[in-house]
Design a protein around this motif. Structure first.
Motif, short mmCIF file in Angstrom:
data_model
loop_
_atom_site.label_atom_id
_atom_site.label_comp_id
_atom_site.label_asym_id
_atom_site.label_seq_id
_atom_site.Cartn_x
_atom_site.Cartn_y
_atom_site.Cartn_z
N ALA A 135 92.66 5.03 15.08
CA ALA A 135 92.75 5.02 13.62
C ALA A 135 92.28 3.70 13.05
O ALA A 135 91.71 3.65 11.95
N ARG A 139 89.51 3.28 10.18
CA ARG A 139 89.79 2.61 8.90
C ARG A 139 88.79 1.50 8.62
O ARG A 139 88.44 1.24 7.47
N GLY A 142 86.24 3.07 6.83
CA GLY A 142 86.64 3.83 5.66
C GLY A 142 86.62 5.32 5.90
O GLY A 142 86.39 6.11 4.97
N SER A 144 88.17 8.81 8.62
CA SER A 144 89.21 9.28 9.52
C SER A 144 88.62 9.40 10.92
O SER A 144 87.40 9.51 11.07
#
Length: 244
Positions: A135, A139, A142, A144
């Protein structure tokens, strides 16, 4: 379900031979044949199913009017072949489903491990496709994780950054050795970040590099602190020289 393989019903499996019992109660293997609640057994035909020398199952028939004979058994050969094929298919399908479940379990464990790490981590195959990421890595982009997996660097990064990444990846796959380098990554909400990137080859059972593991550690603050300390040292040195 045969709860006693030493009984009349289990004899085709234990001996690998057909059993024709038109008078079951008089058969040598009769004792304790029927479990409680079983229907009465007037006659019985048990035929083992063979594959490559092993018994993989059996067909059991009972209570046929007129009983069973070798002639009838010979006429059943096509049916036995079809049943053998069906058993093999069921076994293969069950094995495939178990393998899929193991793969899903292993992937879920890998996901938990990756998501427990504080740094961005991703895995790419030899084609340059992201096959897994945590994750934190998603991130950073920007996105998933589901939006990263299946894509290439050129789908996620500016062209110049993607080209640099792909050159680094190619070196890992061709040389089979880890690569450690620094990258300025400009596309974060907080501005450019300096990342210390490590890329490790992941080998298949045949020794070939089939994928690579990429991890990145943000060293921007360390870099800026070192720069400030160098500047302070230079200012102090200059001031000391002026005072002298």
């Amino acid at each position: 379900f045969i709860d006693n393989v030493d009984s009349l019903l289990g004899r085709p499996v234990t001996t690998g031979l057909p059993v024709i019992a038109n008078e079951p109660a008089g058969h040598v293997a009769w004792g304790g044949t029927l479990p409680p609640g079983h229907f009465p057994l007037g006659n019985f035909l048990g035929v083992p199913l063979h594959h490559e020398g092993d018994v993989i199952g059996m067909i059991g028939l009972a209570n046929r009017e007129g009983g069973y004979s070798r002639t009838l058994l010979d006429r059943m050969r096509p049916v036995l072949a079809a049943c053998t094929g069906m058993v093999l298919w069921i076994r293969a399908e069950a094995s495939r489903l178990r393998a899929e479940q193991r793969a899903q379990d292993e992937r879920a464990r890998l996901r938990r491990v990756l998501d427990s790490l504080p740094d961005p981590v991703a895995i790419k195959d030899a084609a340059g496709t992201y096959v897994e990421c945590n994750a934190v890595f998603a991130r950073l982009l920007g996105r998933s994780p589901a939006d990263v997996v299946g894509r290439h660097a050129r789908d996620l990064f500016p062209a110049d950054v993607a080209s640099r990444f792909e050159r680094d990846d190619a070196a890992v796959f061709s040389e089979g050795k880890p690569v450690s380098l620094m990258h300025w990554y400009p596309a974060t909400p907080g501005g450019s970040r300096l990342l210390h990137v490590n890329k490790l080859p992941l080998r298949e059972s045949n020794g070939q590099v089939g994928a690579l593991l990429m991890s990145a550690h943000d060293v921007t603050e360390l870099h800026e602190r070192s720069a400030r300390e160098r500047l302070a040292s230079q200012v102090f040195a200059s001031t000391s020289e002026g005072l002298a």
